[in-house]
Scaffold this motif. Structure first.
Motif, mmCIF file in Angstrom:
data_model
loop_
_atom_site.group_PDB
_atom_site.id
_atom_site.type_symbol
_atom_site.label_atom_id
_atom_site.label_comp_id
_atom_site.label_asym_id
_atom_site.label_seq_id
_atom_site.Cartn_x
_atom_site.Cartn_y
_atom_site.Cartn_z
ATOM 1 N N THR A 172 0.833 -1.205 0.000
ATOM 2 C CA THR A 172 0.000 0.000 0.000
ATOM 3 C C THR A 172 0.864 1.250 0.000
ATOM 4 N N SER A 173 1.954 1.219 0.756
ATOM 5 C CA SER A 173 2.872 2.356 0.789
ATOM 6 C C SER A 173 3.496 2.589 -0.580
ATOM 7 N N ARG A 174 3.860 1.508 -1.263
ATOM 8 C CA ARG A 174 4.460 1.662 -2.598
ATOM 9 C C ARG A 174 3.451 2.236 -3.586
ATOM 10 N N VAL A 175 2.218 1.760 -3.522
ATOM 11 C CA VAL A 175 1.180 2.300 -4.416
ATOM 12 C C VAL A 175 0.966 3.779 -4.143
ATOM 13 N N LYS A 176 1.001 4.166 -2.872
ATOM 14 C CA LYS A 176 0.839 5.577 -2.534
ATOM 15 C C LYS A 176 1.983 6.408 -3.111
ATOM 16 N N LEU A 177 3.200 5.879 -3.034
ATOM 17 C CA LEU A 177 4.340 6.591 -3.627
ATOM 18 C C LEU A 177 4.155 6.762 -5.128
ATOM 19 N N LEU B 288 -2.276 -8.331 -6.706
ATOM 20 C CA LEU B 288 -1.303 -8.663 -5.677
ATOM 21 C C LEU B 288 -1.995 -8.944 -4.338
ATOM 22 N N LYS B 289 -2.926 -8.076 -3.966
ATOM 23 C CA LYS B 289 -3.648 -8.257 -2.706
ATOM 24 C C LYS B 289 -4.423 -9.567 -2.715
ATOM 25 N N GLN B 290 -5.057 -9.853 -3.838
ATOM 26 C CA GLN B 290 -5.806 -11.104 -3.942
ATOM 27 C C GLN B 290 -4.878 -12.311 -3.818
ATOM 28 N N ARG C 287 7.410 -12.714 -0.980
ATOM 29 C CA ARG C 287 8.599 -12.109 -1.584
ATOM 30 C C ARG C 287 8.517 -12.147 -3.116
ATOM 31 N N SER C 288 8.071 -13.274 -3.648
ATOM 32 C CA SER C 288 7.935 -13.393 -5.102
ATOM 33 C C SER C 288 6.898 -12.426 -5.644
ATOM 34 N N ALA C 289 5.764 -12.320 -4.943
ATOM 35 C CA ALA C 289 4.712 -11.389 -5.370
ATOM 36 C C ALA C 289 5.196 -9.945 -5.283
ATOM 37 N N ARG C 290 5.947 -9.633 -4.249
ATOM 38 C CA ARG C 290 6.470 -8.277 -4.082
ATOM 39 C C ARG C 290 7.433 -7.922 -5.205
ATOM 40 N N ASP C 291 8.343 -8.832 -5.529
ATOM 41 C CA ASP C 291 9.310 -8.563 -6.600
ATOM 42 C C ASP C 291 8.597 -8.391 -7.942
ATOM 43 N N ARG C 292 7.595 -9.232 -8.186
ATOM 44 C CA ARG C 292 6.848 -9.121 -9.447
ATOM 45 C C ARG C 292 6.084 -7.803 -9.504
ATOM 46 N N PHE C 293 5.503 -7.397 -8.382
ATOM 47 C CA PHE C 293 4.763 -6.130 -8.343
ATOM 48 C C PHE C 293 5.697 -4.956 -8.595
#
Length: 255
Positions: A61-66, A167-169, A200-206
């Protein structure tokens, strides 16, 4: 002597019997405590899955806000630049209109006949129309470019929001699977490790998906190319019209 020894022997036997009972029952008591502590640790470890997911959710959420803040800043700069360019364009056009008017008025003061006055009128009308057509083409090209850029930016924003929703889903589904596995598995550490790997995998892909801007830059570059082609055509049309108007005026006004 014998009477004093017997109680001592009896006491010794009682002591040995008590010790044997301790040997038998103490390990069972300790084992039960360890099992209870192990169950609490397992429940605590399973409960920590929610905390891990919440931490990951806050990070995303913080990254999306940025990203949103960055887009808002870019849109603000684009809006300010458009306003500044529009103001300068209007000022420049007003100066050019005033200059042409002064030139035509000076030319009209030099006429000697009605024929010359009519030639100047036609020349002025031709120049004015050529400028009007050029400005219309310019404004249309600029407007289409701005609309295209706005559409590209909006599509990019939608893409990022979709990536965040996916990602959230994915994280929610992974946490649900981990909870079920945690309750059914004896190896809680493995379950948590699998969940961490998934997150971690989902975060890197996002990060990769939201950090890609080549497509955005390519589409904007294509829009800029189309705008330049439209402006080049408008400039060519203006030059052709001005040359024709000057030629016609020179032929009519020639003594």
């Amino acid at each position: 002597m014998n009477m004093r020894f017997k109680p001592t022997a009896l006491g010794f036997m009682v002591f040995v019997a008590a010790a044997l009972c301790l040997v038998v029952f103490v390990p069972r008591t300790v084992s039960a405590k360890e099992e209870d502590r192990g169950g609490r640790d397992e429940r605590s470890s399973c409960a920590k899955l929610d905390r891990l997911a919440k931490d990951a959710g806050r990070e995303f959420t913080s990254r999306v806000k940025l990203i949103d803040d960055d887009w808002d800043e870019r849109r603000g700069k684009v809006t300010r630049t458009r306003e500044e360019v529009g103001t300068l364009r209007q000022e420049r056009r007003a100066e050019m209109d005033a200059y042409r008017t002064a030139q035509f008025e000076a030319l009209e003061r030099q006429v000697m006949s009605d024929a010359e006055r009519e030639a100047i009128r036609r020349f002025r009308a031709a120049i004015t129309e050529a400028v009007r057509v050029h400005r219309h083409a310019f404004d249309r090209a600029a407007s289409e470019f701005r609309a295209g850029v706005d559409e590209v930016i909006a599509a990019e924003h939608v893409r990022i929001e979709a990536a965040h929703a996916a990602l959230k889903q994915e994280i929610d589904a992974a946490v649900m699977r981990a909870k079920i596995a945690c309750n059914d598995s004896d190896d809680v550490s493995r379950v948590r490790g699998d969940l961490r790997t998934t997150v971690r995998s989902a975060r890197d892909r996002f990060r990769t998906e939201t950090g890609v801007t080549e497509g955005l830059e390519r589409r904007i570059a294509e829009l800029a190319r189309m705008k330049q082609e439209a402006l080049a055509e408008a400039n060519h049309t203006l030059r052709t019209s001005l040359e024709r108007a000057r030629t016609d005026f020179a032929r009519v006004s020639r003594p």
